[in-house]
Design an enzyme around this catalytic site. Structure first.
Site, PDB file in Angstrom:
ATOM      1  N   ASP A 163     -15.187  -8.894 -18.573  1.00 28.05           N
ATOM      2  CA  ASP A 163     -13.715  -8.775 -18.555  1.00 28.05           C
ATOM      3  C   ASP A 163     -13.180  -8.748 -17.116  1.00 28.05           C
ATOM      4  OD1 ASP A 163     -14.597  -6.195 -17.869  1.00 28.05           O
ATOM      5  OD2 ASP A 163     -13.252  -5.146 -19.254  1.00 28.05           O
ATOM      6  N   GLU A 164     -14.059  -8.443 -16.153  1.00 30.10           N
ATOM      7  CA  GLU A 164     -13.584  -8.312 -14.768  1.00 30.10           C
ATOM      8  C   GLU A 164     -13.072  -9.635 -14.202  1.00 30.10           C
ATOM      9  OE1 GLU A 164     -15.689  -5.746 -12.151  1.00 30.10           O
ATOM     10  OE2 GLU A 164     -16.536  -4.560 -13.775  1.00 30.10           O
ATOM     11  N   TYR A 193     -18.505  -9.460  -6.994  1.00 29.86           N
ATOM     12  CA  TYR A 193     -19.161  -9.523  -8.312  1.00 29.86           C
ATOM     13  C   TYR A 193     -18.336 -10.374  -9.277  1.00 29.86           C
ATOM     14  CZ  TYR A 193     -20.191  -8.052 -13.120  1.00 29.86           C
ATOM     15  OH  TYR A 193     -20.468  -8.052 -14.468  1.00 29.86           O
TER      16      TYR A 193
HETATM   17  N1  LIG Z   1     -22.815  -3.406 -18.091  1.00 31.33           N
HETATM   18  C1  LIG Z   1     -21.565  -3.753 -18.313  1.00 31.33           C
HETATM   19  O1  LIG Z   1     -20.694  -2.901 -18.469  1.00 31.33           O
HETATM   20  C2  LIG Z   1     -21.187  -5.209 -18.420  1.00 31.33           C
HETATM   21  C3  LIG Z   1     -19.893  -5.519 -18.849  1.00 31.33           C
HETATM   22  C4  LIG Z   1     -19.536  -6.861 -18.983  1.00 31.33           C
HETATM   23  C5  LIG Z   1     -20.443  -7.841 -18.689  1.00 31.33           C
HETATM   24  N2  LIG Z   1     -21.690  -7.517 -18.250  1.00 31.33           N
HETATM   25  C6  LIG Z   1     -22.610  -8.616 -17.960  1.00 31.33           C
HETATM   26  O2  LIG Z   1     -23.694  -8.488 -18.862  1.00 31.33           O
HETATM   27  C7  LIG Z   1     -24.899  -8.971 -18.249  1.00 31.33           C
HETATM   28  C8  LIG Z   1     -25.960  -7.895 -18.303  1.00 31.33           C
HETATM   29  O3  LIG Z   1     -25.476  -6.732 -17.632  1.00 31.33           O
HETATM   30  P1  LIG Z   1     -26.321  -5.383 -17.576  1.00 31.33           P
HETATM   31  O4  LIG Z   1     -25.359  -4.284 -17.458  1.00 31.33           O
HETATM   32  O5  LIG Z   1     -27.326  -5.375 -18.652  1.00 31.33           O
HETATM   33  O6  LIG Z   1     -27.040  -5.573 -16.171  1.00 31.33           O
HETATM   34  P2  LIG Z   1     -28.363  -4.928 -15.544  1.00 31.33           P
HETATM   35  O7  LIG Z   1     -28.102  -4.887 -14.079  1.00 31.33           O
HETATM   36  O8  LIG Z   1     -28.752  -3.692 -16.262  1.00 31.33           O
HETATM   37  O9  LIG Z   1     -29.483  -6.021 -15.877  1.00 31.33           O
HETATM   38  C9  LIG Z   1     -29.545  -7.267 -15.250  1.00 31.33           C
HETATM   39  C10 LIG Z   1     -30.895  -7.879 -15.594  1.00 31.33           C
HETATM   40  O10 LIG Z   1     -30.976  -9.162 -14.943  1.00 31.33           O
HETATM   41  C11 LIG Z   1     -32.244  -9.259 -14.326  1.00 31.33           C
HETATM   42  N3  LIG Z   1     -32.128 -10.166 -13.169  1.00 31.33           N
HETATM   43  C12 LIG Z   1     -31.413  -9.984 -12.030  1.00 31.33           C
HETATM   44  N4  LIG Z   1     -31.588 -11.016 -11.202  1.00 31.33           N
HETATM   45  C13 LIG Z   1     -32.424 -11.880 -11.831  1.00 31.33           C
HETATM   46  C14 LIG Z   1     -32.981 -13.139 -11.473  1.00 31.33           C
HETATM   47  N5  LIG Z   1     -32.713 -13.715 -10.298  1.00 31.33           N
HETATM   48  N6  LIG Z   1     -33.792 -13.758 -12.363  1.00 31.33           N
HETATM   49  C15 LIG Z   1     -34.095 -13.182 -13.572  1.00 31.33           C
HETATM   50  N7  LIG Z   1     -33.598 -11.976 -13.940  1.00 31.33           N
HETATM   51  C16 LIG Z   1     -32.781 -11.332 -13.089  1.00 31.33           C
HETATM   52  C17 LIG Z   1     -32.585  -7.845 -13.888  1.00 31.33           C
HETATM   53  O11 LIG Z   1     -33.961  -7.686 -13.624  1.00 31.33           O
HETATM   54  C18 LIG Z   1     -32.094  -7.064 -15.094  1.00 31.33           C
HETATM   55  O12 LIG Z   1     -33.082  -7.000 -16.091  1.00 31.33           O
HETATM   56  C19 LIG Z   1     -24.498  -9.394 -16.840  1.00 31.33           C
HETATM   57  O13 LIG Z   1     -24.211 -10.767 -16.841  1.00 31.33           O
HETATM   58  C20 LIG Z   1     -23.219  -8.627 -16.582  1.00 31.33           C
HETATM   59  O14 LIG Z   1     -22.407  -9.307 -15.639  1.00 31.33           O
HETATM   60  C21 LIG Z   1     -22.075  -6.225 -18.101  1.00 31.33           C
END
Ligand SMILES: NC(=O)c1ccc[n+]([C@@H]2O[C@H](COP(=O)([O-])OP(=O)(O)OC[C@H]3O[C@@H](n4cnc5c(N)ncnc54)[C@H](O)[C@@H]3O)[C@@H](O)[C@H]2O)c1
Length: 316
Positions: free
Chosen positions: A118-119, A138
């Protein structure tokens, strides 16, 4: 259905693996295991695992070999403070990594589910058609990747969908993020830093709800470049959320107001065309607190991290 989950060892990705298991699927997880990605997050799940970088050509070989019907991409650098401190990896992983998977989608026949946020809409309220107004490195990297997905759908006719969840919370979230930070710092009897006046509003969704909605979309299988917002519909300020966590824990949360994060969006407030039910925030917080209380082994090794410890960690 053969599902490959890139970034499946992270917070939302591992919840998605659990949801896939509940629906009888055994996914292939590909993850680089950065600081946020941990095999510990996948304990008790049924999956195959391969360590891989989303930015690398190797991922094409994996896709060719596994021949998935669907690739879901959760792999990202995800912490806004880190993106202010050091933006470069946000570009390589979030933008170039996504383009690398889009390139694979040109070569091999699979549906690409792109996880955005959503950001990307910035602090204006809106729906799936609202303009992108990212504020942080980000959200700028996430918005860039979304534009590439749209371009690949239009130019090459790949099968894809963009999913934009709001602020997730729940078990296995890295302690740099607000809710685990409040729980853990309170358990450790330290103060919680609040950026600015603490009145910035976020829309909170329990991570299992997000995983369910995304898997529903995967199973429905319509992949024509649509955008799907996944708000939690429960908007609360940082101060309100901290108060609720304290109530659930039955403890006083000590707070300290510090300088605001640069470029801090005052609120996120998107709507969605999807219909689904969500966990009420107090119930979700109760489950989350219980999980952190029962799983000290999971978070104790993570408490020496700068982005957990510092009051204003984005400062160089
Ligand atoms: N957490 C939230 O509140 C939220 C909200 C909206 C969207 N998102 C999106 O959801 C997705 C997951 O978020 P999250 O909170 O689980 O993040 P997180 O940081 O917990 O996990 C990210 C994962 O990606 C892996 N990763 C990072 N770089 C990598 C690379 N180069 N190659 C392979 N793997 C890699 C990491 O090892 C990790 O397992 C992201 O795209 C994030 O932008 C998150």
């Amino acid at each position: 259905m053969k599902v490959m989950i890139v970034g499946g060892a992270g917070f939302i990705g591992s919840a998605f693996v659990r949801e896939a298991n509940r629906r009888g699927m055994k996914p292939l997880v590909a993850d680089l295991l950065t600081y946020a990605g941990r095999r510990e997050n996948l304990v008790g799940t049924d999956h195959d695992f391969v360590r891989a970088d989303v930015r690398s050509e190797d991922i094409h070989g994996l896709i060719k070999e596994f021949s998935p019907d669907v690739v879901v991409n959760f792999a990202a650098e995800t912490h806004v403070d880190r993106s202010i401190y050091k933006p470069q990896e946000f570009v390589t992983t979030n933008v170039l990594g996504s383009v690398n998977l889009l390139e694979a989608a040109r070569k091999f026949d699979f549906s690409y589910v792109h996880i955005s946020t959503d950001e990307v809409y910035g602090e204006e309220c809106g729906d799936e058609n609202s303009p992108l107004r990212p504020s942080s490195p980000y959200s700028a990297s996430k918005a860039s990747a979304d534009l590439f997905v749209k371009a690949y759908v239009r130019t090459y006719g790949i099968k894809s969908v963009i999913v934009r969840p709001s602020n997730n919370y729940g078990p296995r979230q890295f302690p740099e993020k607000l809710i685990p930070k409040v729980i853990i710092r309170t358990l450790l009897d330290t103060h919680v830093p609040i950026y600015g006046d603490g009145k910035t509003e976020r829309d909170w969704i329990y991570v299992e709800d997000t995983a369910k909605v995304i898997l529903d979309l995967v199973e429905r299988g319509e992949m024509r470049g649509e955008v799907h917002n996944i708000p939690g519909g429960q908007r609360y300020s940082v101060v309100d959320v901290i108060k609720m966590v304290g109530e659930v824990m039955g403890k006083d949360v000590r707070v300290k107001f510090v300088n605001d994060r640069p470029g801090h969006d005052r609120r996120y407030c998107m709507t969605s065309k999807l219909r689904y039910t969500v966990t009420p925030i107090r119930e979700g917080l109760r489950k989350t607190v219980e999980w952190y209380l029962e799983n000290r082994w999971w978070w104790e090794p993570l408490t020496n991290d700068k982005f957990f410890l510092d009051d204003e960690p984005w400062r160089v």
